[in-house]
Design a protein around this motif. Structure first.
Motif, PDB file in Angstrom:
ATOM      1  N   ILE A  42      12.464  -4.660  -2.295  1.00  0.00           N
ATOM      2  CA  ILE A  42      13.593  -4.066  -1.574  1.00  0.00           C
ATOM      3  C   ILE A  42      13.182  -3.684  -0.158  1.00  0.00           C
ATOM      4  O   ILE A  42      13.921  -3.878   0.804  1.00  0.00           O
ATOM      5  CB  ILE A  42      14.121  -2.835  -2.332  1.00  0.00           C
ATOM      6  N   LEU A  43      11.965  -3.153  -0.023  1.00  0.00           N
ATOM      7  CA  LEU A  43      11.498  -2.776   1.313  1.00  0.00           C
ATOM      8  C   LEU A  43      11.083  -4.001   2.116  1.00  0.00           C
ATOM      9  O   LEU A  43      11.323  -4.099   3.309  1.00  0.00           O
ATOM     10  CB  LEU A  43      10.293  -1.835   1.209  1.00  0.00           C
TER      11      LEU A  43
ATOM     12  N   GLN B 267       2.189   3.987  -3.977  1.00  0.00           N
ATOM     13  CA  GLN B 267       2.071   5.440  -4.070  1.00  0.00           C
ATOM     14  C   GLN B 267       3.409   6.121  -4.341  1.00  0.00           C
ATOM     15  O   GLN B 267       3.521   7.332  -4.223  1.00  0.00           O
ATOM     16  CB  GLN B 267       1.483   5.984  -2.769  1.00  0.00           C
ATOM     17  N   THR B 268       4.443   5.338  -4.659  1.00  0.00           N
ATOM     18  CA  THR B 268       5.740   5.946  -4.931  1.00  0.00           C
ATOM     19  C   THR B 268       6.038   5.941  -6.421  1.00  0.00           C
ATOM     20  O   THR B 268       5.329   5.303  -7.199  1.00  0.00           O
ATOM     21  CB  THR B 268       6.874   5.192  -4.212  1.00  0.00           C
ATOM     22  N   ARG B 269       7.117   6.637  -6.778  1.00  0.00           N
ATOM     23  CA  ARG B 269       7.464   6.743  -8.191  1.00  0.00           C
ATOM     24  C   ARG B 269       7.971   5.414  -8.739  1.00  0.00           C
ATOM     25  O   ARG B 269       7.677   5.037  -9.860  1.00  0.00           O
ATOM     26  CB  ARG B 269       8.557   7.813  -8.356  1.00  0.00           C
ATOM     27  N   THR B 270       8.754   4.690  -7.936  1.00  0.00           N
ATOM     28  CA  THR B 270       9.373   3.444  -8.409  1.00  0.00           C
ATOM     29  C   THR B 270       8.605   2.247  -7.883  1.00  0.00           C
ATOM     30  O   THR B 270       9.179   1.335  -7.317  1.00  0.00           O
ATOM     31  CB  THR B 270      10.816   3.381  -7.924  1.00  0.00           C
TER      32      THR B 270
ATOM     33  N   ILE C  87      -0.748   5.292   6.144  1.00  0.00           N
ATOM     34  CA  ILE C  87      -0.289   5.043   4.777  1.00  0.00           C
ATOM     35  C   ILE C  87      -1.339   5.493   3.763  1.00  0.00           C
ATOM     36  O   ILE C  87      -1.009   6.017   2.707  1.00  0.00           O
ATOM     37  CB  ILE C  87       0.005   3.537   4.594  1.00  0.00           C
TER      38      ILE C  87
ATOM     39  N   ALA D   9       0.840  -1.206   0.000  1.00  0.00           N
ATOM     40  CA  ALA D   9       0.000   0.000   0.000  1.00  0.00           C
ATOM     41  C   ALA D   9       0.873   1.254   0.000  1.00  0.00           C
ATOM     42  O   ALA D   9       0.474   2.307  -0.477  1.00  0.00           O
ATOM     43  CB  ALA D   9      -0.915  -0.005   1.219  1.00  0.00           C
ATOM     44  N   MET D  10       2.076   1.111   0.533  1.00  0.00           N
ATOM     45  CA  MET D  10       3.012   2.228   0.579  1.00  0.00           C
ATOM     46  C   MET D  10       3.700   2.408  -0.773  1.00  0.00           C
ATOM     47  O   MET D  10       3.689   3.500  -1.343  1.00  0.00           O
ATOM     48  CB  MET D  10       4.062   1.893   1.639  1.00  0.00           C
TER      49      MET D  10
ATOM     50  N   LEU E 223      10.301  -1.225  -5.864  1.00  0.00           N
ATOM     51  CA  LEU E 223      10.556  -0.871  -4.474  1.00  0.00           C
ATOM     52  C   LEU E 223      10.047  -1.928  -3.490  1.00  0.00           C
ATOM     53  O   LEU E 223      10.670  -2.155  -2.447  1.00  0.00           O
ATOM     54  CB  LEU E 223       9.922   0.486  -4.164  1.00  0.00           C
TER      55      LEU E 223
END
Lengths: 243, 232
Positions: free
Chosen positions: A186-187, A176-179, A240, A172-173, A183
């Protein structure tokens, strides 16, 4: 979305949403919506399954599995497969919500945000268990090992739960990011390792037929991290999705 | 450009002096370890750097909690500054451990639980920095980073405890562990002085760096608002 409007509407009647039954009904509605959407498109499950199968096959070449190493590597291969296929599913499951503004729709609904979180966790868990349910017999046949040990099934369930509990929050996080697509693993992988490692160790112990005292510490660690991660993700989810 | 606060100037000089003293204590004052020789001296800074790493990540997680509860943007600056410092010191910790391990364990690296968990901790906070890169809206970035730093911090206690719950060859010097671990030793009183002084010094280094980084953070924010003002 349509599905949730049909079967989930009773849950959102005023006055009922605060009760436990109403809460459970919201969760059920969200799970049902995801299952119905998946039954129609089948895009997520087919991708996860084919990917999982490919990972298993690649491991065959990577490890040149002879009988001895194969038995030792089984737990590792299984968990790597589940983890990789899992990120694929998690990414997709949240991206679907995001793409056509479905997430905004869900957030606008007068329901508890945590019910939304648990609903997504449940449906992601179901997809993951479905993939595992297919991989298990396939792996048993391909590599000639019996995976249907009751203890192992319990470990797989607990491990998948912890994985999905954190994974849903992080997906969910990252959505909402560019990559967004790159991502998530990796997270997720370093954070979820306290779940994956004991799950792997306990699976291995069950496959080797070890005694309970050797397995218990890993099971305990797995359960403890499941509980902590679920609680934290449940608390973090609000922050979030808020705008 | 706002002038440097007086307290910070004092802290600069104090930290510098402490650092020189710590160097003296660990290089000359502490006796040569009987079995390992001079390479053991790396221990004083190795543990201190690891301590700063853990402390920095704890501060970042606490700042994350404060940000989510109080909704004050300055905690985001504290968290970012702390994570950056923590990443650098954890790296120093890993590399210095590796330098020590080469003569003692006869290898630069081994897949020991303590080494692996420390590396995972480092990876989590590298991912934290990547996550920040991916979000443009400052409010959302602060919230996401806060949630992630709290989640990530859960593995830090696992790192600390890893040498106590798993079978490992990493020595536990403080709080008596398995004395048979390769490289374990008992601290003499002089070693103890050097050790605790290093811990204190590195804590001061952390505080000084944090303050400088926070000033930098505030200045860059000021610059951004000035830029926006100028363009509009």
């Amino acid at each position: 979305m349509n599905r949730s409007a049909e079967s989930g509407s009773p849950a959102v009647h005023a006055g009922e949403k605060s009760t436990v039954r109403g809460y459970l009904r919201v969760i059920r509605a969200i799970v049902w919506k995801d299952l119905a959407a998946e039954l129609r498109s089948r895009e997520m499950m087919s991708a996860m399954l084919v990917f999982a199968l490919l990972v298993v096959i690649i491991f065959n070449f990577a490890l040149e599995l002879d009988v001895r190493t194969r038995e030792n590597a089984t737990a590792g291969v299984l968990w790597v497969t589940f983890a990789f296929a899992g990120t694929l599913g998690l990414n997709r499951s949240i991206a679907i919500e995001k793409d056509r503004g479905c997430l905004d729709g869900l957030l606008l609904a007068p329901i508890d945000r945590s019910a939304l979180y648990f609903g997504k966790v449940m449906s992601n868990l179901l997809f993951m268990l479905a993939v595992e349910a297919v991989i298990f017999p396939l792996y048993s046949v391909l590599y000639n090992v019996n995976l249907f040990v009751p203890g192992l099934l319990l470990v797989v369930f607990l491990g998948s739960w912890g994985y999905v509990a954190v994974g849903t929050l992080l997906a969910a996080m990252t959505v909402q990011t560019r990559t967004r697509d790159v991502l998530l693993p990796i997270l997720l992988f370093p954070v979820v390792l306290p779940v994956l490692v004991p799950a792997l160790k306990a699976s291995d112990a069950y496959l080797q037929g070890l005694e309970m005292p050797a397995i218990m510490p890993w099971l305990n660690l797995l359960i403890v991290y499941d509980v902590i991660f679920t609680a934290l993700a449940f608390m973090g989810f609000d922050y979030i999705v808020e705008e | 450009m706002e002038p440097m606060p007086k307290a910070l100037k004092v802290l600069n000089w104090l930290t510098g002096a402490l650092f020189l003293a710590a160097l003296y204590l660990s290089l000359f004052f502490a006796p040569r370890e009987a079995v390992m020789g001079d390479v053991q001296r790396v221990f004083y800074f190795h543990v201190a750097a690891g301590w700063v790493g853990a402390l920095a990540f704890l501060v970042a997680a606490a700042a994350g909690v404060l940000l989510l509860i109080r909704r004050e943007h300055r905690w985001d600056g504290v968290a970012l500054a702390s994570v950056e410092i923590g990443v650098v010191f954890t790296f120093i910790n890993i590399v210095s451990g590796s330098i020590w391990a080469r003569p003692i364990w006869n290898t630069w690296w081994t897949w020991d639980p303590r080494l692996v968990t420390a590396t995972i901790m480092e990876l989590i906070y590298l991912a934290y920095l990547l996550l920040r890169e991916g979000v443009e809206d400052p409010d959302r970035r602060a919230r996401f980073a806060a949630v992630y730093s709290i989640l990530g911090f859960l593995t830090v206690p696992l790192t600390f405890l890893s040498i106590r719950i798993f079978r490992t060859i990493h020595p536990v010097v403080v709080g008596s562990g398995d004395p048979t671990a390769t490289g374990a030793f008992d601290m003499s009183p002089r070693m103890r002085v050097a050790f605790f002084f290093s811990l204190l010094t590195f804590t001061f280094v952390y505080a000084t760096l944090l303050w400088h980084r926070l000033r930098l953070y505030r200045l860059s924010e000021k610059l951004d608002t000035l830029k926006i003002k100028l363009l509009s």
